[in-house]
Design a protein around this motif. Structure first.
Motif, mmCIF file in Angstrom:
data_model
loop_
_atom_site.group_PDB
_atom_site.id
_atom_site.type_symbol
_atom_site.label_atom_id
_atom_site.label_comp_id
_atom_site.label_asym_id
_atom_site.label_seq_id
_atom_site.Cartn_x
_atom_site.Cartn_y
_atom_site.Cartn_z
ATOM 1 N N SER A 25 40.168 62.947 54.412
ATOM 2 C CA SER A 25 40.389 63.631 55.675
ATOM 3 C C SER A 25 40.260 62.666 56.840
ATOM 4 O O SER A 25 40.089 61.467 56.662
ATOM 5 N N LYS A 43 46.360 70.528 59.001
ATOM 6 C CA LYS A 43 47.078 69.371 58.475
ATOM 7 C C LYS A 43 47.604 68.542 59.643
ATOM 8 O O LYS A 43 48.164 69.084 60.595
ATOM 9 N N GLU A 56 49.400 61.889 55.675
ATOM 10 C CA GLU A 56 49.035 63.252 56.036
ATOM 11 C C GLU A 56 47.672 63.550 55.435
ATOM 12 O O GLU A 56 47.368 63.132 54.321
ATOM 13 N N THR A 57 46.858 64.277 56.195
ATOM 14 C CA THR A 57 45.539 64.684 55.740
ATOM 15 C C THR A 57 45.130 65.912 56.535
ATOM 16 O O THR A 57 45.956 66.518 57.206
ATOM 17 N N TYR A 58 43.866 66.283 56.444
ATOM 18 C CA TYR A 58 43.377 67.430 57.205
ATOM 19 C C TYR A 58 42.224 66.990 58.091
ATOM 20 O O TYR A 58 41.620 65.938 57.887
ATOM 21 N N SER A 89 50.238 67.076 64.912
ATOM 22 C CA SER A 89 50.344 68.276 64.082
ATOM 23 C C SER A 89 51.643 68.978 64.440
ATOM 24 O O SER A 89 52.179 68.802 65.536
#
Length: 116
Positions: A25, A43, A56-58, A89
Motif C-alpha cells: 500500500s 485504489k 497501482e495500490t491502495y 485516483s
C-alpha cells in the motif's frame, strides 16, 4: 456510456519512507487525503517522476500533519526516499456527467509534503 476520469490528484510529493516489510500500500498524510478527497483503502495510481515507474495500490491514512508518503510492501521497490511522486485516483462517471466534473487537485510543497 461510462468513462473513467481523474477524480483526485496529489501533484508532486516526496517519498519519506519505503517499508518493504509491510503488507503493501501507500501511507499518505491525512491532511493530503482530506484536501484531495481520497479516502483510506481507495485504489490509487502512483507515478514516480524520478524513474518513470507506475503502479497501482491502495491508501492507508497517515498521521495528520506528518507529511508522510510511505510506499509499503512490494511498492517499496518502485521508489526511493526522496523520489517525487504524483498520486492519482479515478472515478467512473456517466459521459454527460463527466463533461462538467471537476477533480480535486492538490499542489503541496514538495519539500515538506504539506499543503501550501
Amino acid at each position: 456510456m461510462y468513462i473513467e476520469v481523474v477524480k483526485s490528484k496529489i501533484h508532486r510529493v516526496k517519498v519519506t519512507e519505503a517499508n518493504l516489510n509491510y503488507v503493501g500500500s501507500i501511507t499518505i498524510d491525512e491532511d493530503l487525503l482530506i484536501a484531495s478527497n481520497i479516502i483510506e483503502n481507495e485504489k490509487v495510481q502512483i507515478v514516480n517522476v524520478n524513474n518513470g515507474e507506475r503502479l497501482e495500490t491502495y491508501v492507508i491514512k497517515g498521521e495528520k500533519g506528518s507529511g508522510a508518503i510511505c510506499l509499503n510492501g512490494a511498492a517499496a521497490r518502485k521508489a526511493e526516499v526522496g523520489d517525487v511522486l504524483i498520486i492519482i485516483s479515478y472515478a467512473t462517471l456517466d459521459f454527460e456527467e463527466a463533461k462538467s466534473f471537476k477533480p480535486w487537485i492538490v499542489f503541496p510543497d514538495t519539500e515538506t509534503n504539506r499543503i501550501i
